[in-house]
Design an enzyme around this catalytic site. Structure first.
Site, short mmCIF file in Angstrom:
data_model
loop_
_atom_site.label_atom_id
_atom_site.label_comp_id
_atom_site.label_asym_id
_atom_site.label_seq_id
_atom_site.Cartn_x
_atom_site.Cartn_y
_atom_site.Cartn_z
N TYR A 168 -9.37 -3.66 5.87
CA TYR A 168 -9.78 -3.61 4.46
C TYR A 168 -10.61 -4.85 4.10
O TYR A 168 -11.55 -4.78 3.32
CB TYR A 168 -8.56 -3.55 3.53
CG TYR A 168 -7.89 -2.20 3.46
CD1 TYR A 168 -8.36 -1.21 2.59
CD2 TYR A 168 -6.78 -1.90 4.24
CE1 TYR A 168 -7.74 0.03 2.52
CE2 TYR A 168 -6.15 -0.67 4.17
CZ TYR A 168 -6.64 0.30 3.31
OH TYR A 168 -6.03 1.51 3.23
N ARG A 220 6.26 5.07 -0.37
CA ARG A 220 5.59 5.39 -1.64
C ARG A 220 6.49 6.20 -2.57
O ARG A 220 6.02 7.12 -3.25
CB ARG A 220 4.30 6.16 -1.39
CG ARG A 220 3.23 5.39 -0.67
CD ARG A 220 2.51 4.46 -1.65
NE ARG A 220 1.49 3.69 -0.94
CZ ARG A 220 0.19 3.93 -1.03
NH1 ARG A 220 -0.24 4.88 -1.79
NH2 ARG A 220 -0.65 3.19 -0.36
N ARG A 270 2.40 2.61 -15.94
CA ARG A 270 1.09 2.21 -15.41
C ARG A 270 0.06 2.11 -16.54
O ARG A 270 -0.78 1.23 -16.53
CB ARG A 270 0.67 3.25 -14.36
CG ARG A 270 -0.74 3.17 -13.85
CD ARG A 270 -0.84 2.17 -12.72
NE ARG A 270 -2.08 2.31 -11.98
CZ ARG A 270 -3.25 1.82 -12.37
NH1 ARG A 270 -3.35 1.18 -13.52
NH2 ARG A 270 -4.33 1.98 -11.63
#
Ligand code: 1CP
Length: 357
Positions: free
Chosen positions: A162, A35, A48
């Site tokens: 998930y 990350r 973003r």
């Protein structure tokens, strides 16, 4: 039979991370961070904000290339990891996926095994993922020559959880009920993910990835026998499938939180490098893993939030323990959004200056 790392490794390339993954000890240990791109960086937040959601960022090569390169420009990391997410695989298999600010990833949950069989298919997967391959090729063209390009994917249990839960979960209640009550149906889902993931990683390598990491971030939620069945076995299958097509490309395996079962991943030669989570003693890894595989890890990410002498001390201890053999400096899990960017800079300096003593 596990392959002997040293016997089959290719010649050195001059890329410190790639060479370390091939089992060559580096006098200055290479560093990259899980990350390493993301919300702790102001330049990420800025980019973003120009995207129409997180998925749009992942699937717009021009933007994903830029985000991948941000930590390389800022810190000269030895590895650039593709900017994407593990959940693009369920998306490419036909599951609806969206990211909600403050909530995280959400998927239209699989309700029953029959539902899974009807809704999911590998047909068309590579078309959906084409922007990811384009991103890799674009990053490769722009990287400094000593930087290694890393692809990645999630492991079947982590991704499958998930898909069944419909998002993040604390106890994996539904996924474990599938696992325990309908093991054949659960196996079918895992098998589908093994096939899709191996294929995806091979396509990433074809597009320019020089090594790949498989994240089994939630492996530690399983009991030891279930770790073997649902994490280690699928990871071995993925490893073998990737190696059959790309024998020279290193695979990093990160089965987070599996405790003593780590030993089995090492003994069975699953991966060229084993990523250690924060909970494992570095001395254990030196004595039990590093004789066979490269070790990667495992500074507590929250040490980097706190910074200061605590971070420096913990970093020096890791280096003193692990840098004598093939080693890649990393965290024990991903960089968190609260991390001050200057602490990451100091960490990189520390690792590089240690190697030059
Ligand atoms: O709003 C935003 O900007 C989204 C935050 C974010 C980011 C930056 C998500 C949503 N994914 C990512 C990128 C990402 N995810 C990378 C990029 C490359 C890098 O710099 O390392 C990688 C490798 C991942 C992998 C990933 N996604 C994992 C495995 C690694 C890990 O941290 O354990 C997992 C579990 C995910 C799921 C996911 N996607 C996003 C979030 C916030 C999460 C975690 C949710 C949870 O805790 O359950």
């Amino acid at each position: 039979m596990p392959v002997d790392h040293a016997a089959s490794r290719p010649a050195e390339t001059g890329k410190p991370l790639l060479d370390a993954l091939h089992g060559y000890r580096q006098s200055v240990p290479p560093i990259w961070l899980m990350r390493q791109a993301g919300r702790y960086l102001p330049e990420y937040r800025e980019l973003r904000a120009t995207a129409d959601g997180f998925l749009d960022l992942c699937f717009t090569p021009e933007k994903a290339i830029e985000v991948t390169l941000q930590p390389i420009r800022r810190y000269q990391m030895d590895g650039a990891i593709l900017f994407s997410d593990i959940l693009v695989i369920p998306y490419a298999l036909g599951q609806k996926l969206w990211f909600t600010e403050g909530v995280g990833p959400q998927l239209e949950a699989l309700e029953t095994p029959r539902d899974a069989a009807q809704r999911l298919s590998v047909t068309g997967m590579h078309e959906t993922l084409a922007p990811v391959y384009e991103t890799l090729a674009g990053v490769k063209a722009k990287l400094p020559r000593e930087t290694t390009l890393l692809g990645f994917a999630g492991a079947p249990w982590t991704v499958g959880s998930y898909m069944i839960e419909g998002g993040s979960s604390r106890d994996f209640f539904k996924a474990k009920q599938w696992m325990f009550q309908e093991p054949e149906a659960f196996q079918a889902l895992i098998d589908l993910l093994v096939e899709a993931t191996a294929d995806y990683l091979c396509a990433q390598i074809d597009a320019g990835a020089e090594a790949v990491q498989v994240f089994d971030s939630w492996a530690g939620s399983l009991a030891p026998d279930d770790v073997v069945r649902w994490s280690l076995n699928p990871l071995r299958q993925i490893h073998d499938k990737v190696k059959a097509r790309h024998p020279q490309t290193p695979v990093i395996v990160f089965p987070r939180g599996v405790g003593p079962v780590y030993q089995r991943y090492a003994d069975q030669g699953i991966g060229d490098a084993l990523g250690l989570d924060t909970g494992l003693p570095a001395a254990w890894a030196r004595d039990h893993v590093q004789n066979r595989l490269t070790v990667q890890g495992n500074l507590d990410p929250l040490r980097v939030v706190a910074g200061g002498e605590g971070m420096r001390q913990a970093t020096r201890e890791l280096l003193d323990t692990l840098a004598g053999r093939p080693y890649v400096f990393n965290l024990g899990h991903g960089v968190v959004p609260q991390t001050p960017p200057e602490h990451v800079g100091e960490l990189v300096e520390l690792v590089r200056s240690h190697g030059q003593r």
